[in-house]
Design a protein around this motif. Structure first.
Motif, PDB file in Angstrom:
ATOM      1  N   ILE B  32       0.842  -1.202   0.000  1.00  0.00           N
ATOM      2  CA  ILE B  32       0.000   0.000   0.000  1.00  0.00           C
ATOM      3  C   ILE B  32       0.874   1.248   0.000  1.00  0.00           C
ATOM      4  CG2 ILE B  32      -1.706   1.317   1.322  1.00  0.00           C
ATOM      5  CD1 ILE B  32      -2.692  -1.397   2.446  1.00  0.00           C
ATOM      6  N   GLY B  33       2.041   1.132   0.640  1.00  0.00           N
ATOM      7  CA  GLY B  33       2.945   2.287   0.658  1.00  0.00           C
ATOM      8  C   GLY B  33       3.147   2.895   2.030  1.00  0.00           C
ATOM      9  N   PHE B  34       2.705   2.214   3.078  1.00  0.00           N
ATOM     10  CA  PHE B  34       2.945   2.718   4.426  1.00  0.00           C
ATOM     11  C   PHE B  34       4.436   2.660   4.706  1.00  0.00           C
ATOM     12  CE2 PHE B  34      -1.154   3.454   6.208  1.00  0.00           C
ATOM     13  CZ  PHE B  34      -2.028   2.526   5.670  1.00  0.00           C
ATOM     14  N   ASP B  35       4.935   3.657   5.475  1.00  0.00           N
ATOM     15  CA  ASP B  35       6.367   3.635   5.809  1.00  0.00           C
ATOM     16  C   ASP B  35       6.643   2.592   6.890  1.00  0.00           C
ATOM     17  OD1 ASP B  35       5.867   6.726   7.567  1.00  0.00           O
ATOM     18  OD2 ASP B  35       6.104   4.752   8.468  1.00  0.00           O
ATOM     19  N   GLU B  36       7.932   2.346   7.135  1.00  0.00           N
ATOM     20  CA  GLU B  36       8.351   1.282   8.066  1.00  0.00           C
ATOM     21  C   GLU B  36       7.705   1.400   9.443  1.00  0.00           C
ATOM     22  OE1 GLU B  36      11.873  -1.246   6.633  1.00  0.00           O
ATOM     23  OE2 GLU B  36      10.813  -1.225   8.559  1.00  0.00           O
ATOM     24  N   THR B 131     -11.452  -3.042  11.673  1.00  0.00           N
ATOM     25  CA  THR B 131     -10.701  -1.807  11.873  1.00  0.00           C
ATOM     26  C   THR B 131      -9.932  -1.448  10.607  1.00  0.00           C
ATOM     27  OG1 THR B 131      -9.124  -0.723  13.357  1.00  0.00           O
ATOM     28  CG2 THR B 131      -8.785  -3.056  12.980  1.00  0.00           C
ATOM     29  N   ARG B 132      -9.776  -0.149  10.355  1.00  0.00           N
ATOM     30  CA  ARG B 132      -9.161   0.317   9.105  1.00  0.00           C
ATOM     31  C   ARG B 132      -8.137   1.417   9.341  1.00  0.00           C
ATOM     32  NH1 ARG B 132     -14.478   1.154   8.340  1.00  0.00           N
ATOM     33  NH2 ARG B 132     -15.394  -0.836   7.793  1.00  0.00           N
ATOM     34  N   LYS B 133      -7.117   1.408   8.500  1.00  0.00           N
ATOM     35  CA  LYS B 133      -6.150   2.507   8.515  1.00  0.00           C
ATOM     36  C   LYS B 133      -5.952   2.972   7.084  1.00  0.00           C
ATOM     37  CE  LYS B 133      -2.920   4.961  10.701  1.00  0.00           C
ATOM     38  NZ  LYS B 133      -3.294   5.954  11.710  1.00  0.00           N
ATOM     39  N   TRP B 134      -6.114   4.260   6.861  1.00  0.00           N
ATOM     40  CA  TRP B 134      -5.984   4.814   5.518  1.00  0.00           C
ATOM     41  C   TRP B 134      -4.588   5.384   5.300  1.00  0.00           C
ATOM     42  CZ3 TRP B 134      -9.630   3.475   2.216  1.00  0.00           C
ATOM     43  CH2 TRP B 134     -10.912   3.183   2.711  1.00  0.00           C
ATOM     44  N   MET B 135      -4.121   5.218   4.073  1.00  0.00           N
ATOM     45  CA  MET B 135      -2.814   5.754   3.705  1.00  0.00           C
ATOM     46  C   MET B 135      -2.979   7.254   3.466  1.00  0.00           C
ATOM     47  SD  MET B 135       0.323   5.094   2.832  1.00  0.00           S
ATOM     48  CE  MET B 135       1.553   6.101   2.063  1.00  0.00           C
ATOM     49  N   GLU B 136      -2.125   8.080   4.135  1.00  0.00           N
ATOM     50  CA  GLU B 136      -2.244   9.542   3.979  1.00  0.00           C
ATOM     51  C   GLU B 136      -1.770   9.953   2.605  1.00  0.00           C
ATOM     52  OE1 GLU B 136      -3.608  11.572   6.182  1.00  0.00           O
ATOM     53  OE2 GLU B 136      -4.070   9.836   7.429  1.00  0.00           O
TER      54      GLU B 136
END
Lengths: 153, 136
Positions: B32-36, B131-136
């Motif tokens: 997705i592209g989340f950082d480390e 639960t969800r986390k969106w990529m900024e």
């Protein structure tokens, strides 16, 4: 004298009078409870006064597993030994803080060298301890100042 | 309604099952592209939900999804079990680890770090957490 002894159980080994415990990357409940038990058994059997718990392989650590690790430190202390966690990874450290987990009561360092320095355990060689013991008892009854110097060592 | 781009489910029945869930989660998060740092944080949330199932409500299922919503991509975790349920959800969501008390489920922490959090449970009929986390 070769003070490096390897214990087949869990890959632990003794070096510089400290028990070095490598912890696996994957930490599940069965593994971690078994590891804790093995550590305490070794501390009790060897009389070692310092334990380095190497957590540098762990990339993801859930709160419960962390609390078990923290409990290791408490149990080791009850056996009269000190413990140091070596090499918490940045991702793990950051997540533990974000998860607002109680982080008090544990000692951490980045490298094994730092860990050895902190623990700096006393010599556990029985012959040497006997010598030191008899030295102390001689000086106790002769010169109070001399016995102070011995205990300071 | 979010669009599901990728979807993978895991059956959890023993402690060693959680390793592959966490591994897959990190892989998807990197995709997705989340950082480390975000990857570690969200994977820790996955670990919390998975280990809760193993400890208290085995067997259960954890589903990981990459989702799309208009112009953003996100990561969704669905943890379902047929366990005893949580008697006091409010308490579970309010607990603070620093006090050392509480149910030890880590739910309040998961809720805080994720963008969306839903929990449905009937005592004795299992629990479902989404639960969800969106990529900024």
């Amino acid at each position: 004298m070769d003070d490096r002894q390897t214990f087949l159980v869990s890959g632990m080994y003794v070096i510089n009078n400290c028990l070095v415990v490598p912890v696996n990357e994957e930490v599940d409940d069965n593994y971690i409870k078994g590891l804790g038990k093995a550590i305490l058994e070794q501390v009790e059997t060897t009389g070692i006064r310092g334990v380095l718990i190497n957590v540098s392989a762990i990339k993801i650590l859930d709160s419960y597993s962390f609390s078990i690790l923290r409990d290791f430190a408490k149990a080791i202390a009850l056996l009269g030994a000190n413990s140091v966690f070596v090499g918490f990874q940045p991702g793990v450290a950051s997540s533990l803080v974000d998860f607002d987990i109680g982080l008090e009561g544990i000692c951490t360092v980045i490298t094994l060298e730092d860990g050895f320095e902190i623990l700096n355990p006393p010599v556990t060689d029985p012959e040497q301890s006997e010598e030191m013991g008899s030295k102390t008892s001689e000086s106790e009854f002769s010169d109070p100042k001399q016995s102070e110097a011995t205990t300071d060592e | 309604m979010n669009k599901i781009v990728e979807d993978i489910s895991f059956e959890l029945s023993q402690p060693s099952d959680t390793a592959q869930v966490i591994y897959s989660a990190r892989h998807m998060l990197a995709q997705i592209g989340f950082d480390e740092v975000q990857q570690c944080l969200i994977a820790t949330a996955v670990s919390e939900l998975s280990t809760n199932i193993i400890r208290y409500a085995t067997p259960g299922t954890v589903t990981l999804r990459i989702i799309h919503d208009v112009d953003r991509t996100g990561f969704e975790i669905i943890a379902v079990d047929q366990g005893p349920g949580i008697k006091n959800i409010q308490k579970a969501l309010e607990e603070n680890y620093s006090t050392g008390n509480g149910l030890g489920l880590g739910l309040s922490s998961v809720k805080r770090i994720m963008d969306a959090f839903e929990i449905r449970c009937e005592p004795g009929q299992g629990t479902c957490i989404i639960t969800r986390k969106w990529m900024e």
